[in-house]
Design a protein around this motif. Structure first.
Motif, PDB file in Angstrom:
ATOM      1  N   THR A  42      66.541   5.249 110.507  1.00  0.00           N
ATOM      2  CA  THR A  42      68.218   4.934 110.826  1.00  0.00           C
ATOM      3  C   THR A  42      69.221   6.176 110.191  1.00  0.00           C
ATOM      4  O   THR A  42      69.272   6.577 108.809  1.00  0.00           O
ATOM      5  CB  THR A  42      68.130   3.993 109.619  1.00  0.00           C
ATOM      6  OG1 THR A  42      67.834   3.975 108.096  1.00  0.00           O
ATOM      7  CG2 THR A  42      68.032   2.325 109.615  1.00  0.00           C
ATOM      8  N   VAL A  43      69.684   6.203 111.356  1.00  0.00           N
ATOM      9  CA  VAL A  43      70.547   7.867 110.723  1.00  0.00           C
ATOM     10  C   VAL A  43      71.673   7.512 109.750  1.00  0.00           C
ATOM     11  O   VAL A  43      71.893   8.978 109.148  1.00  0.00           O
ATOM     12  CB  VAL A  43      71.171   7.972 112.423  1.00  0.00           C
ATOM     13  CG1 VAL A  43      72.458   7.705 112.602  1.00  0.00           C
ATOM     14  CG2 VAL A  43      71.376   9.528 112.407  1.00  0.00           C
ATOM     15  N   GLN A  44      71.862   6.914 109.101  1.00  0.00           N
ATOM     16  CA  GLN A  44      73.059   6.671 108.006  1.00  0.00           C
ATOM     17  C   GLN A  44      72.048   6.813 106.738  1.00  0.00           C
ATOM     18  O   GLN A  44      73.341   7.540 105.956  1.00  0.00           O
ATOM     19  CB  GLN A  44      73.574   5.385 108.032  1.00  0.00           C
ATOM     20  CG  GLN A  44      74.583   4.663 109.093  1.00  0.00           C
ATOM     21  CD  GLN A  44      73.322   4.394 110.288  1.00  0.00           C
ATOM     22  OE1 GLN A  44      72.248   4.095 110.494  1.00  0.00           O
ATOM     23  NE2 GLN A  44      74.286   4.339 111.352  1.00  0.00           N
ATOM     24  N   ASN A  45      70.945   7.303 106.872  1.00  0.00           N
ATOM     25  CA  ASN A  45      70.259   7.884 105.719  1.00  0.00           C
ATOM     26  C   ASN A  45      70.097   8.928 105.390  1.00  0.00           C
ATOM     27  O   ASN A  45      69.596   9.340 104.941  1.00  0.00           O
ATOM     28  CB  ASN A  45      68.738   6.777 105.310  1.00  0.00           C
ATOM     29  CG  ASN A  45      69.278   5.367 105.467  1.00  0.00           C
ATOM     30  OD1 ASN A  45      70.470   4.718 104.428  1.00  0.00           O
ATOM     31  ND2 ASN A  45      68.617   4.176 105.359  1.00  0.00           N
ATOM     32  N   PHE A  46      70.021   9.870 105.900  1.00  0.00           N
ATOM     33  CA  PHE A  46      69.737  11.280 106.759  1.00  0.00           C
ATOM     34  C   PHE A  46      70.388  12.341 105.256  1.00  0.00           C
ATOM     35  O   PHE A  46      72.021  11.809 104.654  1.00  0.00           O
ATOM     36  CB  PHE A  46      70.239  12.190 107.782  1.00  0.00           C
ATOM     37  CG  PHE A  46      70.930  12.312 108.222  1.00  0.00           C
ATOM     38  CD1 PHE A  46      70.981  13.362 107.775  1.00  0.00           C
ATOM     39  CD2 PHE A  46      72.139  11.485 108.663  1.00  0.00           C
ATOM     40  CE1 PHE A  46      73.186  13.515 108.673  1.00  0.00           C
ATOM     41  CE2 PHE A  46      72.556  11.623 109.749  1.00  0.00           C
ATOM     42  CZ  PHE A  46      73.535  13.237 109.353  1.00  0.00           C
ATOM     43  N   SER A  47      69.500  12.874 104.792  1.00  0.00           N
ATOM     44  CA  SER A  47      70.123  13.802 103.862  1.00  0.00           C
ATOM     45  C   SER A  47      70.809  15.348 104.126  1.00  0.00           C
ATOM     46  O   SER A  47      71.185  15.276 105.324  1.00  0.00           O
ATOM     47  CB  SER A  47      68.939  13.758 102.348  1.00  0.00           C
ATOM     48  OG  SER A  47      68.375  14.919 102.730  1.00  0.00           O
ATOM     49  N   ILE A  48      71.874  15.596 102.935  1.00  0.00           N
ATOM     50  CA  ILE A  48      72.004  16.813 103.245  1.00  0.00           C
ATOM     51  C   ILE A  48      71.515  17.829 103.424  1.00  0.00           C
ATOM     52  O   ILE A  48      71.529  18.735 104.203  1.00  0.00           O
ATOM     53  CB  ILE A  48      73.275  17.148 102.069  1.00  0.00           C
ATOM     54  CG1 ILE A  48      74.304  18.191 102.437  1.00  0.00           C
ATOM     55  CG2 ILE A  48      72.583  17.480 101.458  1.00  0.00           C
ATOM     56  CD1 ILE A  48      75.142  18.055 103.873  1.00  0.00           C
ATOM     57  N   GLN A  49      70.276  17.967 103.185  1.00  0.00           N
ATOM     58  CA  GLN A  49      68.821  18.540 102.954  1.00  0.00           C
ATOM     59  C   GLN A  49      68.469  18.770 104.627  1.00  0.00           C
ATOM     60  O   GLN A  49      68.149  19.710 104.438  1.00  0.00           O
ATOM     61  CB  GLN A  49      67.453  18.873 102.650  1.00  0.00           C
ATOM     62  CG  GLN A  49      68.492  19.391 100.477  1.00  0.00           C
ATOM     63  CD  GLN A  49      68.299  17.726 100.165  1.00  0.00           C
ATOM     64  OE1 GLN A  49      69.351  16.901 100.623  1.00  0.00           O
ATOM     65  NE2 GLN A  49      69.110  18.048  98.544  1.00  0.00           N
ATOM     66  N   THR A  50      68.417  17.507 105.006  1.00  0.00           N
ATOM     67  CA  THR A  50      67.905  17.485 106.085  1.00  0.00           C
ATOM     68  C   THR A  50      69.418  17.614 107.458  1.00  0.00           C
ATOM     69  O   THR A  50      68.656  18.317 108.044  1.00  0.00           O
ATOM     70  CB  THR A  50      67.387  15.803 106.779  1.00  0.00           C
ATOM     71  OG1 THR A  50      66.724  15.549 105.582  1.00  0.00           O
ATOM     72  CG2 THR A  50      66.695  15.642 108.045  1.00  0.00           C
TER      73      THR A  50
END
Length: 224
Positions: free
Chosen positions: A9-17
């Motif tokens: 789910t793309v909504q859960n990607f972090s700032i680091q990613t």
């Protein structure tokens, strides 16, 4: 072997990613720009465009992934940009498509695969750019001859072509000087490049010493 750094789910990607994907896309854009600039004339604006295209496309893919409405809107925006662009050579179009592919791959999180594609395609492009692959032989020339309108251009130089060339084909006929002159464009292949001056002198005697130009095959054939 190749896996995505993004979650399902793309909504859960972090700032680091996001930083990892953007930084990787920027590095790959620099590699593509370097390959484009190697051994060829180029403009600074186009080189900068190649650097920025992968991270920009990667950002768009991260944002619209999984959102159908946003994807359609972005597609419409890209189509508008396409119609405002100027025609480019096949080499430039290839590099643009290369940058788009890398940006799309990085945007979906497959960074290892994106780097793999960047390295392989860059090496192939460098090899092809540095070698004479696809180049017309040096004996092939584009000949432009200006003649008066009173001369019949259909067979006026046939005997000279038989003497000095292996092949000669009339490519284009154009009127100039308000129709009082014809400009003939031939694609020729010389038998002996050392006799090019002798060949041009013979044509000068035939066309009344009007303008003649002879050079490498026209770059029009390199355009898509």
């Amino acid at each position: 072997m190749f896996s995505s750094v993004l979650n399902s789910t793309v909504q859960n990607f972090s700032i680091q990613t996001a930083l990892l994907c953007t930084g990787s896309a920027l590095i790959m854009g620099l590699i593509i720009a370097f390959v484009y600039m190697t051994g060829h004339q180029y403009s600074k604006s186009f080189a900068i465009t190649l650097v920025l295209m992968p991270p920009l496309i990667e950002t768009v893919i991260l944002v619209v992934n999984g959102n159908l409405g946003t994807s359609v809107a972005v597609l419409g925006a890209f189509s508008l940009v396409r119609f405002r662009s100027v025609p480019g050579s096949s080499r430039e179009i290839c590099c643009i498509f290369f940058a788009m592919v890398v940006g799309l791959t990085a945007g979906t999180g497959y960074l290892t695969f994106a780097f793999f594609i960047t390295v392989i395609v860059s090496l192939v492009l460098l090899l092809l750019f540095k070698t004479p692959f696809g180049e017309a032989p040096a004996k092939r020339k584009t000949l432009k001859v200006t003649i008066p309108e009173t001369l019949d251009y259909s067979d006026i130089f046939d005997d000279l072509f038989q003497t000095y060339t292996r092949s000669a084909r009339l490519h284009q006929v154009k009127t100039t000087n308000l129709g009082s002159l014809f400009e003939l464009t031939y694609h020729i292949e010389l038998k002996d490049p050392k006799k090019e001056k002798e060949f041009l002198d013979a044509i000068r005697c035939r066309n009344g010493n009007l303008t003649i130009s002879c050079g490498r095959m026209s770059t029009i054939s390199e355009e898509l």
